[in-house]
Enzyme design. Structure first.
Site, PDB file in Angstrom:
ATOM      1  N   ASP A   1      35.123  -2.948  -1.227  1.00 47.88           N
ATOM      2  CA  ASP A   1      35.260  -3.779  -0.029  1.00 47.88           C
ATOM      3  C   ASP A   1      36.668  -3.747   0.573  1.00 47.88           C
ATOM      4  O   ASP A   1      37.672  -3.796  -0.139  1.00 47.88           O
ATOM      5  CB  ASP A   1      34.910  -5.238  -0.354  1.00 47.88           C
ATOM      6  CG  ASP A   1      33.424  -5.418  -0.631  1.00 47.88           C
ATOM      7  OD1 ASP A   1      32.707  -4.406  -0.768  1.00 47.88           O
ATOM      8  OD2 ASP A   1      32.988  -6.573  -0.716  1.00 47.88           O
TER       9      ASP A   1
ATOM     10  N   ASP B   1      22.480  -2.892  -0.158  1.00 47.47           N
ATOM     11  CA  ASP B   1      23.694  -3.031  -0.972  1.00 47.47           C
ATOM     12  C   ASP B   1      23.319  -3.041  -2.454  1.00 47.47           C
ATOM     13  O   ASP B   1      22.587  -3.927  -2.913  1.00 47.47           O
ATOM     14  CB  ASP B   1      24.356  -4.365  -0.561  1.00 47.47           C
ATOM     15  CG  ASP B   1      25.757  -4.512  -1.087  1.00 47.47           C
ATOM     16  OD1 ASP B   1      26.181  -3.690  -1.899  1.00 47.47           O
ATOM     17  OD2 ASP B   1      26.425  -5.480  -0.670  1.00 47.47           O
TER      18      ASP B   1
HETATM   19  C1  GLA Z   1      29.252  -6.502  -1.158  1.00 47.76           C
HETATM   20  C2  GLA Z   1      29.434  -5.597   0.054  1.00 47.76           C
HETATM   21  C3  GLA Z   1      30.054  -6.406   1.182  1.00 47.76           C
HETATM   22  C4  GLA Z   1      29.152  -7.584   1.529  1.00 47.76           C
HETATM   23  C5  GLA Z   1      28.915  -8.426   0.285  1.00 47.76           C
HETATM   24  C6  GLA Z   1      27.867  -9.505   0.529  1.00 47.76           C
HETATM   25  O1  GLA Z   1      30.464  -6.919  -1.684  1.00 47.76           O
HETATM   26  O2  GLA Z   1      30.238  -4.498  -0.273  1.00 47.76           O
HETATM   27  O3  GLA Z   1      30.235  -5.587   2.322  1.00 47.76           O
HETATM   28  O4  GLA Z   1      27.936  -7.110   2.036  1.00 47.76           O
HETATM   29  O5  GLA Z   1      28.462  -7.637  -0.809  1.00 47.76           O
HETATM   30  O6  GLA Z   1      27.552 -10.230  -0.601  1.00 47.76           O
END
Ligand code: GLA
Length: 399
Positions: free
Chosen positions: A224, A151
């Site tokens: 998200d 990520d």
């Molecule tokens: C980001 C990702 C999410 C999750 C969070 C965890 O926002 O897009 O899917 O993994 O980080 O901190």
């Protein structure tokens, strides 16, 4: 700092040039169909513990989800502790023994997924892999990890700094990002363990165009998801046009499922599941599997819908037409069939009629409706149905 960043960028670009040497053989066979499983983030977020993960693994087995195809048990952010003097990352106290947890997951016929970032910190500000990529990849392999979600998070800050320092090279940040993903793919390959690589950088720089080149098996195409219809629909229906970038081994990922988390109606969750299936999206349940209603189970485990997602042809579906709140999406299937979703994004039920010729079917030998309760009428090579508010009628048409 500037010098450090420049040195880093140079190094990462060299890794990029070495990309052709990546061991492609290792990746062969990974994610032939969109990955299915569970991820801790949508429901548990930063509170997830070892026990929650064990409970999820047990529930995948007892509910029948594993046998329906949900095999990955993916721990998202907040498992990480501190690095020791040798740079080895340790877990925090919520996860006392990751190797034992991996064994627990594998003993149930499931696969084990974990999470990190190419930056110094994860999105939840826990230790991440920057400068320790091979060390971390080796650690994951020693735990039996089968899947890594990587990520971008704090790596974006390094990218921004490089862009600010290089007005002559506005693409320097994107080049660094690609090199950082390739660096981890290379490290994973070096472990000798086949590990699915999930890129998460929210769809920046048209990731679908270069995701396969850095060894991504899937890549998030958006920011998200949230457990509400507007956000789910914005993401899901926003995938129009991306179909050509997906295929066996490399999938567009519109983010994890919210089915069962409680803030959408059953029709809205059926829309979510249907759309994700038509999109050949990864199906990663994001709810508390130890507390599922029969309705949640019926949505997540509708085998005919899962079969659309997992169809061996591996072609992502796309929008066929849109008229106001009403949209038709279709997905070609192996054997010449086609899956069709009649979606109503409006707030009251609406009649919809589909001409089968509009989805490339001349004479329908067989039209089946994949959700109970929908009663489409087939006559004269047309299908008509009343589609509920925020709902869907999902069809499988076999020529
Ligand atoms: C980001 C990702 C999410 C999750 C969070 C965890 O926002 O897009 O899917 O993994 O980080 O901190």
């Amino acid at each position: 700092m500037l010098k450090k960043i420049l040195a880093l960028a140079g190094l990462l670009m060299m890794c990029g040039a070495a990309g052709a040497q990546r061991d492609m053989a290792l990746e062969a066979g990974l994610a032939k169909t969109p990955p299915m499983g569970w991820n801790s983030w949508n429901h548990f977020a930063g509170k997830v513990t070892e026990q929650d993960v064990k409970d999820a693994a047990d529930a995948l087995v007892s509910s029948g989800m594993r046998d329906a195809g949900y095999v990955y048990v993916n721990i998202d952010d907040t498992w990480e502790g501190e690095r020791d003097a040798q740079g080895v990352l340790h877990t925090n106290k919520k996860f006392p023994d990751m190797k034992a947890l991996g064994d627990y997951i594998h003993a149930r016929g499931l696969k084990f997924g974990i999470y990190s970032s190419p930056g110094p910190l994860t999105c939840a500000r826990f230790a991440a892999s920057y400068g320790h990529e091979q060390q971390d990849a080796d650690l994951y392999a020693s735990w039996g990890v089968d899947y890594l979600k990587y990520d971008l998070c704090s790596y974006g800050i390094l990218m921004q700094a490089a862009v600010a320092d290089h007005p002559d090279d506005p693409d320097i940040g994107n080049k660094m990002m690609k090199a950082a993903y390739l660096k981890m793919r290379t490290a994973l390959d070096k472990t000798g363990r086949p590990i699915v690589f999930s890129l998460c950088q929210y769809g920046d720089d048209d990731v679908w165009k270069w995701g396969p080149d850095v060894g991504g098996n899937l890549w998030r195409t958006t920011g998200d998801i949230q457990d509400n219809y507007d956000r789910m629909a914005k993401i899901g229906f926003g995938q129009a046009g991306l179909a050509k970038y997906a295929g066996p081994g490399h999938w567009n990922d519109p983010d994890m499922l919210e089915v069962g988390n409680g803030h959408m109606t059953a029709d809205e969750y059926r829309t979510h599941m249907s759309l994700w299936a038509l999109l050949a999206a990864p199906l990663l349940a994001g709810n508390d599997l130890s507390k599922m209603t029969p309705e949640t189970k019926s949505i997540l485990m509708n085998k005919a819908v899962i079969a659309i997602d997992q169809d061996a042809l591996g072609v992502q579906g796309d929008r066929v037409s849109q008229s106001g709140d009403l949209e038709v999406w279709s997905k070609p299937l192996s054997g010449g069939g086609v899956a069709v979703g009649l979606f109503n994004r409006g707030t009251s039920a609406a009649p919809m009629t589909l001409k089968l010729s509009d989805v490339g079917v001349k004479h329908a030998a067989h039209v089946s409706s994949l959700w109970e309760g929908a009663n489409p009428v087939v006559a004269n090579d047309e299908v008509s149905a009343s589609v509920p508010a925020h709902g869907v009628v999902l069809l499988r048409v076999e020529p």
